[in-house]
Design an enzyme around this catalytic site. Sequence first.
Site, PDB file in Angstrom:
ATOM      1  N   ASN A  44     -13.758   6.642   5.244  1.00 15.45           N
ATOM      2  CA  ASN A  44     -13.953   5.671   6.101  1.00 15.45           C
ATOM      3  C   ASN A  44     -13.143   5.633   7.344  1.00 15.45           C
ATOM      4  OD1 ASN A  44     -16.251   4.466   4.539  1.00 15.45           O
ATOM      5  ND2 ASN A  44     -14.848   3.081   3.396  1.00 15.45           N
ATOM      6  N   HIS A  50      -4.762   6.356  -0.899  1.00 13.74           N
ATOM      7  CA  HIS A  50      -5.535   6.247   0.313  1.00 13.74           C
ATOM      8  C   HIS A  50      -4.339   6.577   1.408  1.00 13.74           C
ATOM      9  CE1 HIS A  50      -9.294   5.443   1.756  1.00 13.74           C
ATOM     10  NE2 HIS A  50      -9.275   4.375   2.020  1.00 13.74           N
ATOM     11  N   TYR A  67       0.792  -1.226  -0.007  1.00 18.12           N
ATOM     12  CA  TYR A  67       0.119  -0.163  -0.033  1.00 18.12           C
ATOM     13  C   TYR A  67       0.800   1.192   0.133  1.00 18.12           C
ATOM     14  CZ  TYR A  67      -3.704  -3.392   1.155  1.00 18.12           C
ATOM     15  OH  TYR A  67      -4.709  -4.148   1.284  1.00 18.12           O
ATOM     16  N   PHE A 105      -5.476  -0.784   9.301  1.00 14.38           N
ATOM     17  CA  PHE A 105      -6.190  -0.541   8.255  1.00 14.38           C
ATOM     18  C   PHE A 105      -7.147   0.321   8.134  1.00 14.38           C
ATOM     19  CE2 PHE A 105      -4.193  -4.832   7.624  1.00 14.38           C
ATOM     20  CZ  PHE A 105      -3.762  -4.655   6.478  1.00 14.38           C
ATOM     21  N   ASN A 135     -10.202   1.424   7.651  1.00 17.19           N
ATOM     22  CA  ASN A 135     -11.493   1.417   7.896  1.00 17.19           C
ATOM     23  C   ASN A 135     -11.759   1.241   9.330  1.00 17.19           C
ATOM     24  OD1 ASN A 135     -12.074   1.635   5.192  1.00 17.19           O
ATOM     25  ND2 ASN A 135     -13.325  -0.239   5.099  1.00 17.19           N
TER      26      ASN A 135
END
Length: 199
Positions: free
Chosen positions: A125, A32, A27, A77, A79
Amino acid sequence: MFFQPKKFNDNSIEYIIAGLGNPGRQYEGTRHNAGFIALDDIADDLGVKVNRIKFKSTVGEAKIAGHRCLLMKPSTFMNLSGQAVTEAMRFYKLPPQKVIILCDDINLDVGKVRIRRKGSDGGQNGVKNIIYLSGSDEFPRIKIGIGKKPHPDYDLKDWVLSRFSDKEKKQLADILPNIKHAVELMVNDDIDQAMNLYN
């Protein structure tokens, strides 16, 4: 320069600066993870390592504009960011107003930031989970533009997990000093000036 690295006792933290993103090499550099990118830039400027494991995060401690701050990157993570942030808030007994969130925003072009004193999650989120678990939306935040989906049919998850183009990387790098300065102003309780300068 306002930034100075320093170590502090656990109960001396005055502010939490939380950059949101997803952990893991796969990632790194994705849209994000704009919050992680901004937090890493602040830490690099301070000469601070954000590598201690605490509060379901990697953390580092620093002094920003004379205030003792915890720099944190949740490992939960995106969320579930609220799990990490609220755990740190409870430990240091900090209200939401003392927690500054750095996060991505698909409604802003790359190279733009928007500072808010409080408000809804705006579809982000990580912020949504922080609001849900803390019971408050009164978190100051710096929203970092990552650009809209290139086409309405483009899958949103694929878009936010895509990487910045070379041009976009430069646009993002150009605003990192503004984000650092905004954080300095915000921990000095001068969020209005930060908003006037950078919104």
